[in-house]
Write a protein that holds these residues in place. Structure first.
Motif, PDB file in Angstrom:
ATOM      1  N   MET A  36       0.821  -1.181   0.000  1.00  0.00           N
ATOM      2  CA  MET A  36       0.000   0.000   0.000  1.00  0.00           C
ATOM      3  C   MET A  36       0.867   1.246   0.000  1.00  0.00           C
ATOM      4  SD  MET A  36      -3.014  -1.013   2.632  1.00  0.00           S
ATOM      5  CE  MET A  36      -3.936  -2.500   2.406  1.00  0.00           C
ATOM      6  N   LYS A  37       0.483   2.208  -0.807  1.00  0.00           N
ATOM      7  CA  LYS A  37       1.270   3.421  -0.917  1.00  0.00           C
ATOM      8  C   LYS A  37       1.176   4.251   0.339  1.00  0.00           C
ATOM      9  CE  LYS A  37      -0.463   6.757  -3.292  1.00  0.00           C
ATOM     10  NZ  LYS A  37      -0.955   7.579  -4.385  1.00  0.00           N
ATOM     11  N   LYS A  38      -0.028   4.503   0.754  1.00  0.00           N
ATOM     12  CA  LYS A  38      -0.250   5.283   1.960  1.00  0.00           C
ATOM     13  C   LYS A  38      -1.649   4.953   2.427  1.00  0.00           C
ATOM     14  CE  LYS A  38       0.828   9.770   2.470  1.00  0.00           C
ATOM     15  NZ  LYS A  38       0.695  11.235   2.337  1.00  0.00           N
ATOM     16  N   ILE A  39      -1.798   4.587   3.687  1.00  0.00           N
ATOM     17  CA  ILE A  39      -3.116   4.221   4.189  1.00  0.00           C
ATOM     18  C   ILE A  39      -3.419   5.050   5.407  1.00  0.00           C
ATOM     19  CG2 ILE A  39      -4.561   2.400   5.101  1.00  0.00           C
ATOM     20  CD1 ILE A  39      -2.938   0.424   3.662  1.00  0.00           C
ATOM     21  N   ILE A  40      -4.479   5.788   5.357  1.00  0.00           N
ATOM     22  CA  ILE A  40      -5.000   6.479   6.506  1.00  0.00           C
ATOM     23  C   ILE A  40      -6.456   6.098   6.564  1.00  0.00           C
ATOM     24  CG2 ILE A  40      -5.236   8.694   7.637  1.00  0.00           C
ATOM     25  CD1 ILE A  40      -3.302   9.691   5.383  1.00  0.00           C
ATOM     26  N   ALA A  41      -6.956   5.876   7.725  1.00  0.00           N
ATOM     27  CA  ALA A  41      -8.293   5.323   7.796  1.00  0.00           C
ATOM     28  C   ALA A  41      -9.246   6.240   8.499  1.00  0.00           C
ATOM     29  CB  ALA A  41      -8.261   3.993   8.518  1.00  0.00           C
ATOM     30  N   GLY A  42     -10.488   6.230   8.032  1.00  0.00           N
ATOM     31  CA  GLY A  42     -11.536   6.928   8.743  1.00  0.00           C
ATOM     32  C   GLY A  42     -12.332   5.919   9.523  1.00  0.00           C
ATOM     33  N   VAL A  92      -5.563   8.839   0.761  1.00  0.00           N
ATOM     34  CA  VAL A  92      -5.752   7.836   1.810  1.00  0.00           C
ATOM     35  C   VAL A  92      -6.276   6.584   1.103  1.00  0.00           C
ATOM     36  CG1 VAL A  92      -6.919   7.330   3.977  1.00  0.00           C
ATOM     37  CG2 VAL A  92      -6.381   9.698   3.377  1.00  0.00           C
ATOM     38  N   THR A  93      -5.394   5.698   0.722  1.00  0.00           N
ATOM     39  CA  THR A  93      -5.764   4.662  -0.222  1.00  0.00           C
ATOM     40  C   THR A  93      -5.201   3.294   0.160  1.00  0.00           C
ATOM     41  OG1 THR A  93      -3.821   5.142  -1.581  1.00  0.00           O
ATOM     42  CG2 THR A  93      -5.852   6.323  -2.117  1.00  0.00           C
ATOM     43  N   HIS A  94      -5.624   2.293  -0.588  1.00  0.00           N
ATOM     44  CA  HIS A  94      -5.046   0.953  -0.475  1.00  0.00           C
ATOM     45  C   HIS A  94      -4.929   0.387  -1.885  1.00  0.00           C
ATOM     46  CE1 HIS A  94      -9.027  -0.934  -1.167  1.00  0.00           C
ATOM     47  NE2 HIS A  94      -9.506   0.052  -0.427  1.00  0.00           N
ATOM     48  N   ASN A  95      -4.487  -0.858  -2.030  1.00  0.00           N
ATOM     49  CA  ASN A  95      -4.249  -1.394  -3.375  1.00  0.00           C
ATOM     50  C   ASN A  95      -4.888  -2.755  -3.588  1.00  0.00           C
ATOM     51  OD1 ASN A  95      -2.565  -2.918  -1.771  1.00  0.00           O
ATOM     52  ND2 ASN A  95      -0.656  -2.104  -2.610  1.00  0.00           N
ATOM     53  N   PHE A  96      -6.026  -3.006  -2.950  1.00  0.00           N
ATOM     54  CA  PHE A  96      -6.698  -4.300  -3.082  1.00  0.00           C
ATOM     55  C   PHE A  96      -7.048  -4.600  -4.535  1.00  0.00           C
ATOM     56  CE2 PHE A  96     -10.156  -7.357  -2.781  1.00  0.00           C
ATOM     57  CZ  PHE A  96      -9.711  -8.219  -1.783  1.00  0.00           C
ATOM     58  N   ASP A  97      -7.541  -3.599  -5.248  1.00  0.00           N
ATOM     59  CA  ASP A  97      -7.955  -3.837  -6.629  1.00  0.00           C
ATOM     60  C   ASP A  97      -6.769  -4.237  -7.511  1.00  0.00           C
ATOM     61  OD1 ASP A  97     -10.589  -3.255  -6.028  1.00  0.00           O
ATOM     62  OD2 ASP A  97     -10.390  -1.148  -6.546  1.00  0.00           O
ATOM     63  N   TYR A  98      -5.615  -3.673  -7.263  1.00  0.00           N
ATOM     64  CA  TYR A  98      -4.442  -4.007  -8.068  1.00  0.00           C
ATOM     65  C   TYR A  98      -4.155  -5.504  -8.026  1.00  0.00           C
ATOM     66  CZ  TYR A  98       0.366  -4.511  -9.587  1.00  0.00           C
ATOM     67  OH  TYR A  98       1.493  -4.940 -10.221  1.00  0.00           O
ATOM     68  N   TYR A  99      -4.370  -6.110  -6.876  1.00  0.00           N
ATOM     69  CA  TYR A  99      -4.050  -7.529  -6.728  1.00  0.00           C
ATOM     70  C   TYR A  99      -5.195  -8.464  -7.121  1.00  0.00           C
ATOM     71  CZ  TYR A  99       0.220  -6.148  -4.343  1.00  0.00           C
ATOM     72  OH  TYR A  99       1.447  -5.611  -4.062  1.00  0.00           O
ATOM     73  N   LYS A 148      -4.656   4.604  -9.900  1.00  0.00           N
ATOM     74  CA  LYS A 148      -3.953   3.391  -9.467  1.00  0.00           C
ATOM     75  C   LYS A 148      -4.524   2.813  -8.186  1.00  0.00           C
ATOM     76  CE  LYS A 148       0.582   1.704  -8.001  1.00  0.00           C
ATOM     77  NZ  LYS A 148       2.004   2.054  -7.769  1.00  0.00           N
ATOM     78  N   ASP A 149      -4.797   3.662  -7.207  1.00  0.00           N
ATOM     79  CA  ASP A 149      -5.119   3.187  -5.866  1.00  0.00           C
ATOM     80  C   ASP A 149      -6.620   3.073  -5.639  1.00  0.00           C
ATOM     81  OD1 ASP A 149      -2.377   3.086  -4.998  1.00  0.00           O
ATOM     82  OD2 ASP A 149      -2.419   5.271  -4.977  1.00  0.00           O
ATOM     83  N   SER A 150      -6.985   2.329  -4.592  1.00  0.00           N
ATOM     84  CA  SER A 150      -8.377   1.991  -4.304  1.00  0.00           C
ATOM     85  C   SER A 150      -8.877   2.718  -3.072  1.00  0.00           C
ATOM     86  CB  SER A 150      -8.505   0.480  -4.088  1.00  0.00           C
ATOM     87  OG  SER A 150      -7.962  -0.238  -5.165  1.00  0.00           O
ATOM     88  N   LYS A 151     -10.210   2.799  -2.940  1.00  0.00           N
ATOM     89  CA  LYS A 151     -10.791   3.542  -1.824  1.00  0.00           C
ATOM     90  C   LYS A 151     -11.968   2.839  -1.155  1.00  0.00           C
ATOM     91  CE  LYS A 151     -13.966   6.246  -4.740  1.00  0.00           C
ATOM     92  NZ  LYS A 151     -15.170   5.504  -4.292  1.00  0.00           N
ATOM     93  N   GLN A 152     -12.357   1.636  -1.587  1.00  0.00           N
ATOM     94  CA  GLN A 152     -13.499   0.990  -0.944  1.00  0.00           C
ATOM     95  C   GLN A 152     -13.184   0.724   0.529  1.00  0.00           C
ATOM     96  OE1 GLN A 152     -11.617  -0.306  -3.373  1.00  0.00           O
ATOM     97  NE2 GLN A 152     -11.677  -2.545  -3.454  1.00  0.00           N
TER      98      GLN A 152
END
Length: 552
Positions: free
Chosen positions: A1-7, A277-284, A403-407
Motif C-alpha cells: 500500500m502506498k499510503k493508508i490512513i483510515a476513517g 488515503v488509499t489501499h491497493n486491493f484492486d491491483y491484486y 492506481k489506488d483503491s478507496k473501498q
C-alpha cells in the motif's frame, strides 16, 4: 500500500503508524506527555494514533497473503517464490517447511503487537497520571484505549493461546516475565471489552469515535474463541438492541460506507482518493483484463477455487448442485453458475459474468485469460482457476486512470454477530435462537430454511459462515478454533488439493470445461499449527518463557 490512513466508523480520519504525518498531531510535537492529557483535543489525537492498531491487526493477518489462500477458498497463481505468489501454497502444503522460524515470519506478530500494547498501556498510564480532563471524558478515553488493547490481545490469543499480560502499570514491566494461562488471557480480553462496552457512548452519541456497539460486537467474536458461549449471546443481544440490522443487498453490507447509511457495518475503516488515503486491493484482485485490455499490468494475483464455487447452494433452495459432471476433461455442458444463489454472483466472477460493462473471459486466450499453474511462471493477470474475485473489489474503479483503491474495509458487521450468536446458541443447546439467526441471514438472499438440531444445525452454521463471510478473513481462523483444520478435507485442511476449471473456446463459440488441480501436492495442516511458536527474539530475551512443547 502506498499510503493508508483510515476513517473510523463515521468518517473520522485516523492515521496509521506508517503515515502518521497525515494526522494533524499538533501541538504534540511541542507539548509534553503531561500536556497532551490536559486538553480533550490533544488527548483525542493521541488516542487516534492508538486507534490505528485496529487496522494494523486487521490488515496484518498473514504476510504471505490473504489467509483464505491457506484454505480451500483462494489460490495465488504466480509460481514466483514471493508473498501473494507461491509462498501461501507452500504454507498450505505444510510438511517440513513449517519450522518455528518460518511460521513466525509469515504468521507471527508477537513483537509488533507487543510494541502496540506497550504504547497503548503508556497512553492509559499517562491519561490517569497527567490527565486533568473531566471524569466522564477520562472514562470514555480509557474505554477507547482498553478496546484497542483487547483487540491486540485477542489477536495474540488466537495465535498463541498463552501470552504475557501487561496492563497500564508501567512499573510491572520486567525483562523476564512468564506466560499467562489461556484462561487468564481470555479473562483479560473479556474484562477490557466489558469495560469498553459499559463506558463507551452509543453510536448516536459517539461523534464518529468508538461506541458501545463496536465493543459488544467484537466481544461476540472474541468470546467465541474463548468458548464463553453465554457472553457471546449476551453481547450479540446488546448489539441487536442498539438497532443494527442487515442491509437489503448483500454487497452493501461490506461495500457501503457507514456515512452513506450502512446499518449493518459496525466497525469500518474508510479511505479517500482526494486525501491520498488509499489501499491497493484492486491491483491484486481485479480481473486481469481490466489491465491488459488497456495495455496495463496487474490484477488476478489470487482467484477463487472450484472448491469455493461448489460451496454455494442453488437459488431455489434445493441444495448444492451435483458438480461431478464437471470433474472431468473436455465437458461441453455449461456449469450451473446461473442456478446458484445471489451470494455466489456477488462474490465470484465466472465465465460470461458481467463486469464493468463487459463480459468476463477467463478462458484460454480470452481477454482475462487462463494460466496453467506450475507450468507458466507468472499469470500476469490471468486466472489459474477459471474465476476472479468479485467480492471486495470495486467495480466502479478505473484501475488504469487511478492506481489506488478507496473501498472501505468493513471489519465487523451485523451478519457476523448473528452467526456468532447462532454458534453460541448451538453450543448451549438453545436451538430455537440459533435457527432464528440463520434464518435471518438466509432470508436476505431469499434462501428458504427449516429448523434443525444436532449435527444438521451445526452443518448449517458452518455453511453460512463459509459462504456469508467468504473472503472476510475468518474462515482459516474458524477452522483452527474448531479444531477441524487438522482433519481430512472437506471437514479440515488435510489430504486434498484445490482445483480450477480450464475453459477452452471452440471455433463455433462454445466452450469445453476441464477440471484441473492447481496444487503441486496434497495440502496438510499439522496439529502444531493450532498454536504458533514463540519467536526466537522472545526466547532469547526472556528467561521466564520457553518454547511451546509442540514446537520444541
Amino acid at each position: 500500500m502506498k499510503k493508508i490512513i483510515a476513517g473510523f466508523f463515521l468518517g473520522v480520519s485516523i492515521c496509521l503508524t506508517s503515515c502518521n504525518q497525515y494526522l494533524d498531531m499538533s501541538p504534540t510535537d511541542s507539548v509534553s506527555d503531561k500536556g497532551v492529557w490536559t486538553s480533550v483535543k490533544t488527548a483525542e489525537y493521541a488516542v487516534n494514533y492508538i486507534y490505528s492498531y485496529v487496522y494494523d491487526v486487521t490488515a496484518g493477518q498473514c504476510t504471505a497473503g490473504l489467509t483464505e489462500a491457506l484454505t480451500d477458498q483462494l489460490k495465488y497463481g504466480s509460481y514466483n517464490y514471493n508473498s501473494l505468489c507461491r509462498i501461501p501454497s507452500e504454507i498450505a502444503y505444510g510438511g517440513g517447511v513449517l519450522t518455528a522460524n518460518y511460521v513466525d515470519v509469515y504468521l507471527g506478530y508477537w513483537g509488533n503487537w507487543y510494541t502496540a500494547i506497550r504504547r497503548t498501556n503508556e497512553a492509559l498510564y499517562s491519561l490517569h497520571k497527567y490527565g486533568t480532563l473531566s471524569e466522564e471524558t477520562t472514562t470514555r478515553l480509557e474505554a477507547e484505549l482498553r478496546f484497542t488493547r483487547a483487540f491486540l490481545y485477542f489477536d495474540l490469543m488466537k495465535r498463541y493461546k498463552e501470552v504475557i499480560i501487561y496492563d497500564e502499570d508501567m512499573s510491572a514491566i520486567t525483562e523476564n516475565k512468564g506466560l499467562s494461562t489461556e484462561e487468564q488471557g481470555w479473562d483479560f480480553v473479556e474484562a477490557d471489552l466489558k469495560f469498553a462496552a459499559s463506558n463507551l457512548p452509543t453510536k448516536e452519541n459517539s461523534n464518529g469515535r468508538l461506541n458501545s456497539g463496536i465493543a459488544y460486537a467484537f466481544m461476540s467474536r472474541a468470546m467465541l474463541y474463548a468458548e464463553r458461549w453465554d457472553v457471546v449471546i449476551d453481547a450479540a443481544n446488546e448489539v441487536e438492541k442498539l438497532g443494527y440490522t442487515l442491509e437489503k443487498e448483500y454487497s452493501d453490507a461490506y461495500m457501503k460506507e457507514i456515512k452513506d447509511g450502512n446499518k449493518e457495518a459496525i466497525l469500518q475503516y474508510v479511505f479517500s482518493i482526494e486525501n491520498d488515503v488509499t489501499h491497493n486491493f484492486d491491483y491484486y484482485y481485479t480481473p486481469g483484463g481490466d489491465y491488459t485490455m488497456r495495455s496495463g499490468s496487474g490484477g488476478g494475483y489470487g482467484t477463487p477455487t472450484q472448491e469455493m464455487v461448489e460451496s454455494y447452494e442453488k437459488a431455489d433452495g434445493t441444495g448444492i448442485p451435483d458438480w461431478s459432471t464437471w470433474h472431468a476433461e473436455g465437458v461441453t455442458d455449461t456449469p450451473p453458475y446461473e442456478e446458484l444463489e445471489p451470494r455466489f454472483k456477488a462474490t465470484i466472477l465466472y465465465n460470461g459474468a458481467s463486469w464493468k460493462g463487459r463480459t468476463i473471459e477467463p478462458f484460454v486466450g480470452g481477454n482475462d485469460g487462463f494460466c496453467v499453474w506450475n507450468k507458466e511462471q507468472e499469470p500476469k493477470g490471468r486466472t489459474t482457476t477459471g474465476y476472479y474475485l468479485r467480492k471486495l473489489v470495486d467495480e466502479t474503479h478505473d484501475v488504469i486512470a487511478v492506481k489506488d483503491s478507496k473501498q472501505p474495509n468493513t471489519i465487523i458487521r451485523y451478519a457476523e454477530v448473528l452467526l456468532n450468536k447462532a454458534e453460541a446458541c448451538y453450543q448451549m443447546k438453545e436451538f430455537g435462537d440459533a435457527n432464528s439467526a440463520i434464518r435471518q441471514i438466509r432470508a436476505r438472499v431469499k434462501l428458504p430454511y427449516s429448523d434443525k438440531t444436532g449435527d444438521a444445525l451445526w452443518k448449517a452454521i458452518r455453511q453460512e459462515r463459509k459462504v456469508e463471510l467468504a473472503y472476510e478473513g475468518l474462515w482459516y481462523w474458524d477452522l483452527r478454533r474448531w479444531k477441524d483444520a487438522a482433519k481430512d478435507y472437506p471437514q479440515g485442511l488435510n489430504n486434498y488439493q484445490v482445483h480450477g476449471i480450464r475453459i477452452d473456446k471452440q471455433p463455433n463459440g462454445s466452450f469445453t470445461y476441464t477440471y484441473v488441480s492447481v496444487d503441486d501436492q496434497n495440502r496438510s495442516f499439522p496439529e502444531k499449527m493450532y498454536r504458533f511458536p514463540l519467536p526466537t527474539s522472545e526466547l532469547n530475551s526472556n528467561s521466564a518463557v520457553s518454547q511451546y512443547p509442540e514446537w520444541k
